[in-house]
Design a protein around this motif. Structure first.
Motif, short mmCIF file in Angstrom:
data_model
loop_
_atom_site.label_atom_id
_atom_site.label_comp_id
_atom_site.label_asym_id
_atom_site.label_seq_id
_atom_site.Cartn_x
_atom_site.Cartn_y
_atom_site.Cartn_z
N TYR A 218 -30.56 -37.18 1.17
CA TYR A 218 -31.18 -36.02 1.82
C TYR A 218 -30.13 -35.04 2.36
O TYR A 218 -30.48 -34.09 3.06
N LEU B 55 -39.33 -31.19 6.55
CA LEU B 55 -39.74 -31.95 5.37
C LEU B 55 -41.15 -32.47 5.60
O LEU B 55 -41.44 -33.02 6.67
N GLU C 19 -47.37 -26.75 -2.27
CA GLU C 19 -45.94 -26.51 -2.07
C GLU C 19 -45.65 -25.02 -1.88
O GLU C 19 -44.89 -24.63 -0.99
N THR D 203 -39.39 -28.07 1.25
CA THR D 203 -39.55 -29.44 0.73
C THR D 203 -40.87 -30.03 1.18
O THR D 203 -41.02 -30.44 2.34
#
Length: 295
Positions: free
Chosen positions: A73, A243, A267, A278
């Motif tokens: 990440y 995230l 998204e 993300t």
């Protein structure tokens, strides 16, 4: 884009470091000459800020490193760790300032500092307010948690300097114990700021997230055509990025292609509305809804 964000954040950290170096040297020197404990405490406060800002700067530089095998990440959480380290440093110096100030008050040592200490503290207040305004605007623009911590510290430093002004001026008005009392208040402000930064950094490092924001995300996702309901929604901060993991229930007879299009729309919506780049979308068949319809 991410590289630019860290470059801007580093500029803010460097501005703070340069300002703190100049102010700490000047305040400690004038505080000693003028015999002002409040101004010396203010100088020590700026000294802790140099160390804290350097810690943040190191964290920002580590955060820029790309992903690798051990960090899929990326390294952006180094920014939060830097804020955590900065809080420990600030707290240790704050306790030292409290000890010295309390010792002076209990000794009942009467001293009237030279008036040039007032002008020095006033100048420090003005400088830190300008640095705070710059860093706060920059932190909001690039959404940097570490820079927000630095800006919060900048504001507390401006308040600390103003407290020193009042304490020194009070000593000149015939209340000599106001100077060490101001130093005591400075120590308390340092400790309070350190605890706030610690709480925020530890909250983010333990994947804490604003529940109201999660509710807002849920409503937006459920408003997308094809989404029957949100079964699960989680979010966390990765440095200055959000995230999201979301599981949505859809018609069990949808084709794979249509399911994929719904995921794409989720998204795109999160990126367009909240600049969240993300979002992990899990599509599941809504069996319960189907059973209810059949019955």
């Amino acid at each position: 884009m991410e590289e630019k964000v860290y470059e801007h954040a580093e500029k803010g950290a460097w501005l703070s470091i340069v300002a703190y170096i100049g102010l700490s040297i000047f305040k400690l020197m004038i505080g000693t000459i003028a015999d002002s404990e409040a101004l010396q405490a203010d100088g020590f406060n700026n000294l802790t800020d140099i160390i804290a800002s350097i810690a943040v700067l190191i964290g920002l530089k580590i955060s820029k490193k790309p992903r690798d095998e051990n960090h899929p990440y990326g390294h952006s959480r180094a920014e939060n760790i830097a804020s955590l380290v900065a809080s420990f440093i600030m707290l240790s110096i704050g306790v030292q300032v409290l000890y010295e100030a309390f010792h002076s008050i209990t000794d009942k040592k009467e001293q009237i500092p030279d008036f040039m200490a007032v002008w020095t503290a006033l100048g420090g207040t003005a400088v830190m307010l300008m640095v705070y305004i710059y860093n706060q605007r920059l932190a909001n623009r690039i959404n940097s948690q570490a820079l927000k911590a630095v800006a919060k510290d900048n504001l507390s430093d401006a308040l600390v300097s103003m407290g020193a002004v009042l304490g020194i001026a009070g000593a000149h008005l015939g209340i000599p114990w106001l100077d060490p009392l101001a130093a005591l208040i400075v120590g308390l402000i340092i400790c309070k700021t350190a605890i706030e930064i610690f709480k925020e950094a530890s909250h983010l490092l333990t994947d804490g997230f604003d529940e109201e924001k999660l509710m807002e995300y849920r409503k937006v996702i459920e408003s997308i055509p094809g989404v029957n309901r949100v079964a699960d929604l989680r979010a966390r901060m990765q440095g200055n990025h959000v995230l999201i993991d979301v599981t949505v229930k859809v018609d069990p007879f949808l084709s794979v292609v249509k399911g994929h299009l719904i995921a794409d729309e989720i998204e795109e919506k999160m990126e367009e509305k909240y600049e969240i780049h993300t979002t992990f979308v899990h599509i599941e068949p809504d069996i319960i809804r189907k059973v209810e319809k059949d019955s």
